[in-house]
Write a protein that holds these residues in place. Structure first.
Motif, PDB file in Angstrom:
ATOM      1  N   SER A   6       0.694  -1.248  -0.014  1.00 54.81           N
ATOM      2  CA  SER A   6      -0.107  -0.099  -0.097  1.00 54.81           C
ATOM      3  C   SER A   6       0.762   1.281   0.062  1.00 54.81           C
ATOM      4  O   SER A   6       0.608   2.083  -0.676  1.00 54.81           O
ATOM      5  CB  SER A   6      -0.985  -0.078   1.189  1.00 54.81           C
ATOM      6  OG  SER A   6      -1.923  -0.945   1.076  1.00 54.81           O
ATOM      7  N   GLY A  28       2.277   2.164  -3.285  1.00 56.52           N
ATOM      8  CA  GLY A  28       1.410   2.623  -4.172  1.00 56.52           C
ATOM      9  C   GLY A  28       0.984   1.318  -5.141  1.00 56.52           C
ATOM     10  O   GLY A  28      -0.022   1.569  -6.099  1.00 56.52           O
ATOM     11  N   ASN A  81      -3.238   0.966  -4.822  1.00 59.25           N
ATOM     12  CA  ASN A  81      -3.831   2.107  -5.071  1.00 59.25           C
ATOM     13  C   ASN A  81      -4.931   2.071  -6.415  1.00 59.25           C
ATOM     14  O   ASN A  81      -4.308   1.661  -7.263  1.00 59.25           O
ATOM     15  CB  ASN A  81      -3.006   3.505  -5.105  1.00 59.25           C
ATOM     16  CG  ASN A  81      -2.393   3.752  -4.225  1.00 59.25           C
ATOM     17  OD1 ASN A  81      -2.569   3.373  -2.983  1.00 59.25           O
ATOM     18  ND2 ASN A  81      -1.420   4.598  -4.159  1.00 59.25           N
ATOM     19  N   ASP A  82      -6.037   2.566  -6.213  1.00 64.97           N
ATOM     20  CA  ASP A  82      -7.054   2.565  -7.406  1.00 64.97           C
ATOM     21  C   ASP A  82      -7.254   1.161  -8.213  1.00 64.97           C
ATOM     22  O   ASP A  82      -7.114   1.013  -9.299  1.00 64.97           O
ATOM     23  CB  ASP A  82      -6.636   3.365  -8.495  1.00 64.97           C
ATOM     24  CG  ASP A  82      -6.539   4.889  -7.923  1.00 64.97           C
ATOM     25  OD1 ASP A  82      -7.416   5.154  -7.135  1.00 64.97           O
ATOM     26  OD2 ASP A  82      -5.605   5.746  -8.146  1.00 64.97           O
TER      27      ASP A  82
END
Length: 176
Positions: A136, A139, A142-143
């Motif tokens: 996390s 990154g 993410n999304d």
């Protein structure tokens, strides 16, 4: 990102080896010291028992990797990608709650002592939570849409077939 970690219960693997030695001793003793029908019954019974030992004491493990958490249980394997995971918890064993509300338990990672030692389940939870946080923070999570990361459950067909075949062989020797 990080290394893959495989968690196997040490005690059950040691127990599996001990049981295999005992079953081999029984089978060899029967092969040497008993008559035909009894010999066959004992040997097929030992083979059936050894199959059960493989599936329930030797096979189970948990693998935590950058791709997610893999729960290899005796009769099924569940691959849980990180985007599909909502939380991890310990209730007798290591459990994974998915975003679709399903709960998946590990046969391998259980609590050693309910009072104060979380055993292998605690190790797996800590490692998986740390891996989740690292992915996390970098990154990687993410999304990501959960519907793009389905949970895959596969049945251990070979294990089921082995149990069925060895049980059938044992039953045939009992009734002949």
């Amino acid at each position: 990102m990080g290394p893959t970690e495989i968690f196997r219960p040490t005690f059950s693997r040691v127990l599996a080896y001990a049981l295999w030695v005992l079953l081999a001793f029984i089978a060899i003793s029967a092969a040497v010291g008993t008559s035909g029908s009894i010999r066959l019954r004992v040997i097929t019974g030992c083979i059936f028992a050894a199959t059960i030992v493989v599936l329930f004491y030797f096979r189970p493990y948990v693998e935590v990797s950058d791709g997610g958490i893999l729960l290899a249980n005796p009769l099924k394997t569940t691959m849980l990608p990180w985007p599909a995971i909502e939380s991890t918890e310990i209730h007798g064993s290591f459990n994974v709650q998915t975003v679709d509300g399903m709960k998946h338990s590990s046969y391998a990672a259980t609590i050693a002592n309910k009072r104060n030692d979380l055993g292998l389940a605690g190790e797996v939870k800590k490692f998986s939570d740390d891996r989740w946080e690292a992915l996390s923070a970098a990154g990687y999570l993410n999304d990501i849409r959960p519907e793009g990361a389905p949970v895959r459950v596969t049945r251990n067909i070979a294990g089921l077939a082995a149990i069925a075949a060895t049980a059938l062989a044992f039953l045939i020797t009992l009734f002949t």
